[in-house]
Enzyme design. Sequence first.
Site, short mmCIF file in Angstrom:
data_model
loop_
_atom_site.label_atom_id
_atom_site.label_comp_id
_atom_site.label_asym_id
_atom_site.label_seq_id
_atom_site.Cartn_x
_atom_site.Cartn_y
_atom_site.Cartn_z
N GLY A 154 2.79 9.70 -2.62
CA GLY A 154 1.84 10.83 -3.00
C GLY A 154 2.02 11.74 -2.21
O GLY A 154 2.87 12.39 -1.40
N ARG A 177 4.19 4.36 -9.35
CA ARG A 177 3.95 3.93 -10.65
C ARG A 177 4.89 5.23 -12.51
O ARG A 177 4.91 3.95 -13.03
CB ARG A 177 2.25 4.17 -11.25
CG ARG A 177 1.70 2.55 -10.64
CD ARG A 177 -0.33 2.70 -11.07
NE ARG A 177 -0.27 4.19 -10.00
CZ ARG A 177 -1.18 4.16 -10.59
NH1 ARG A 177 -2.20 2.64 -10.70
NH2 ARG A 177 -2.39 5.05 -10.62
N SER A 235 -0.10 2.58 5.39
CA SER A 235 -0.85 2.29 4.05
C SER A 235 -2.98 1.83 4.68
O SER A 235 -3.04 2.07 4.77
CB SER A 235 -0.62 2.19 3.06
OG SER A 235 -0.30 0.45 3.11
N ARG A 236 -2.26 0.23 4.06
CA ARG A 236 -3.33 -0.89 4.51
C ARG A 236 -2.45 -2.17 4.43
O ARG A 236 -1.74 -2.09 4.23
CB ARG A 236 -4.71 -0.61 3.25
CG ARG A 236 -5.91 0.61 2.91
CD ARG A 236 -6.34 0.19 4.40
NE ARG A 236 -7.31 1.86 4.31
CZ ARG A 236 -7.03 3.02 4.16
NH1 ARG A 236 -6.33 2.84 5.31
NH2 ARG A 236 -8.21 3.37 3.94
N GLU A 265 -8.06 -6.48 9.59
CA GLU A 265 -8.91 -5.60 10.38
C GLU A 265 -10.10 -5.19 11.98
O GLU A 265 -9.94 -5.12 12.58
CB GLU A 265 -8.12 -3.78 10.10
CG GLU A 265 -8.16 -3.14 11.39
CD GLU A 265 -7.65 -1.89 10.46
OE1 GLU A 265 -6.56 -1.87 9.39
OE2 GLU A 265 -7.87 -1.19 10.81
N HIS A 288 -4.73 2.02 14.08
CA HIS A 288 -5.01 2.71 12.74
C HIS A 288 -5.16 4.74 13.13
O HIS A 288 -6.38 4.83 13.03
CB HIS A 288 -6.35 2.12 12.23
CG HIS A 288 -6.48 2.32 11.11
ND1 HIS A 288 -7.23 1.45 10.04
CD2 HIS A 288 -6.22 3.84 10.46
CE1 HIS A 288 -7.10 1.98 8.51
NE2 HIS A 288 -6.80 3.41 8.69
N GLY A 290 -3.20 7.00 11.86
CA GLY A 290 -2.88 7.69 11.22
C GLY A 290 -3.19 9.44 11.39
O GLY A 290 -1.91 9.28 11.14
P1 NAP Z 1 -2.26 9.52 -2.98
O1 NAP Z 1 -1.66 10.69 -2.74
O2 NAP Z 1 -3.23 8.88 -3.55
O3 NAP Z 1 -0.83 8.64 -3.43
C1 NAP Z 1 -0.85 7.09 -3.28
C2 NAP Z 1 1.10 6.73 -3.86
O4 NAP Z 1 0.62 5.41 -4.04
C3 NAP Z 1 1.11 6.87 -5.43
O5 NAP Z 1 2.08 7.98 -5.33
C4 NAP Z 1 0.79 6.29 -6.47
O6 NAP Z 1 1.69 6.28 -7.88
C5 NAP Z 1 0.97 4.82 -6.43
N1 NAP Z 1 0.51 3.87 -6.05
C6 NAP Z 1 -0.54 3.19 -6.94
N2 NAP Z 1 -0.29 2.20 -7.01
C7 NAP Z 1 0.59 1.72 -7.05
C8 NAP Z 1 1.37 0.52 -7.27
N3 NAP Z 1 1.04 -0.70 -8.03
N4 NAP Z 1 3.00 0.38 -6.89
C9 NAP Z 1 3.52 1.21 -7.35
N5 NAP Z 1 3.00 2.17 -6.58
C10 NAP Z 1 1.12 2.32 -6.63
O7 NAP Z 1 -2.40 8.65 -1.71
P2 NAP Z 1 -1.68 9.01 -0.36
O8 NAP Z 1 -2.79 10.14 -0.14
O9 NAP Z 1 -0.81 9.46 -0.05
O10 NAP Z 1 -2.61 7.48 0.81
C11 NAP Z 1 -2.06 6.75 0.65
C12 NAP Z 1 -2.45 5.54 1.81
O11 NAP Z 1 -2.44 5.82 2.66
C13 NAP Z 1 -4.41 5.93 1.12
O12 NAP Z 1 -3.99 5.55 0.08
C14 NAP Z 1 -5.36 5.26 2.49
O13 NAP Z 1 -4.69 3.60 2.21
C15 NAP Z 1 -3.97 5.32 3.55
N6 NAP Z 1 -4.35 6.16 4.96
C16 NAP Z 1 -3.95 5.30 5.63
C17 NAP Z 1 -3.94 6.31 7.27
C18 NAP Z 1 -3.98 5.79 7.59
O14 NAP Z 1 -4.76 6.28 9.07
N7 NAP Z 1 -3.05 5.28 8.71
C19 NAP Z 1 -4.53 7.54 7.30
C20 NAP Z 1 -5.14 8.39 5.48
C21 NAP Z 1 -4.09 7.74 4.59
P3 NAP Z 1 1.48 6.81 -8.63
O15 NAP Z 1 1.05 8.72 -8.42
O16 NAP Z 1 2.23 6.76 -9.54
O17 NAP Z 1 0.54 6.09 -9.72
#
Ligand code: NAP
Length: 321
Positions: A154, A177, A235-236, A265, A288, A290
């Site tokens: 994503g 996915r 991620s989480r 956490e 945390h 990120g």
């Molecule tokens: P995003 O744009 O929604 O991308 C999520 C990706 O995960 C998409 O490619 C999706 O695929 C894939 N996905 C979802 N379910 C899946 C599964 N069961 N199997 C395989 N792939 C799967 O999210 P993002 O903005 O990149 O953020 C990702 C995560 O990073 C957030 O949800 C958050 O928890 C975490 N985060 C962490 C921090 C930190 O401070 N460390 C900061 C921001 C975010 P599809 O498109 O094919 O559905």
Amino acid sequence: MKIFITRQIPGKALEELKKIHEVEIWPGPGIIPRDILLKKTAGTSAVIPMLTEKMDSEFFDKAGPDLKIVANYAVGFDNIDLDAASQKNIAVTNTPSHLGDSVAELTIALILALSRRIVESDKWMREGNYTAWDPSLFLGLDLSEKTIGIVGLGTIGLATARLADSVLGMKVVYTARSEKPEAAVPGWRFEKLPQLLSEVDVISLHVPLTPKTRHMIGKDQLDLMKPSAILINTSRGPVINEAALYEALVNRRIWGAAIDVYENETGLADDSTWWKMTKLPNIIMTPHIGSATIEAREEMTKIAVENVLTVLSGKPPVNPV
Ligand code: NAP
């Protein structure tokens, strides 16, 4: 209208909100206790919570009929019961933004720190151990021409893949996915998770936390990885089974891991697996951070405020989840 924010947040945009609405902010320190959260949010029209606050049906019931929007101060929204919110017609928004780049930059920093053993060697220097150059000292791994496996392509996964490709010269294998048109890049390819895990040199997790991704990486998946594999999780926490990760690290099944997020956490002090991991040299842990850049946090505030102002003026939210 009354707006409650569960933590002090940086950013000028807050002033805009205060000009128009009555804003109360939990001054801290620490996470707002649940009973105070429920008391303070009763009768509000908008709440800006952090990912540390559980927004469940009890919360929505006690908040009352005026609540129009919960503008989560995060990209992830696994702290919010979306069904409970939509039953009451309450908008839920998140803060997708350039913070994708901030998380990707931290991810690359962790990959480099782990492959070149920077944290370990810094600690060793501070302990006064260095006497002279040594050809065998802190040997690490090169990254150029190696392959990064992106799990979840994503916003953040894509930004990480682009940096790994352009800055580090890595090849990219990704899974999600579905295949992504934006990944039609020379040197990039889609694979199913087991194949990705068994062939790449660096695995970086970028999926949201869902019932499907909880413990997506456990013993079976760690066993598929190369002994020289590097695992990064920004991620989480619950996406990795931490007990299995500890076993893999202590037995040197993989080269190392760097994690910014934790399975338990808010309860690390009582988490024996986590305490054991803190003793290992082949793991890097960050708190945390990120999206913890001045720019990203300013923008997150701007986005949360924009969503609140838009919904309270009767318009649909800008960033619904
Ligand atoms: P995003 O744009 O929604 O991308 C999520 C990706 O995960 C998409 O490619 C999706 O695929 C894939 N996905 C979802 N379910 C899946 C599964 N069961 N199997 C395989 N792939 C799967 O999210 P993002 O903005 O990149 O953020 C990702 C995560 O990073 C957030 O949800 C958050 O928890 C975490 N985060 C962490 C921090 C930190 O401070 N460390 C900061 C921001 C975010 P599809 O498109 O094919 O559905």
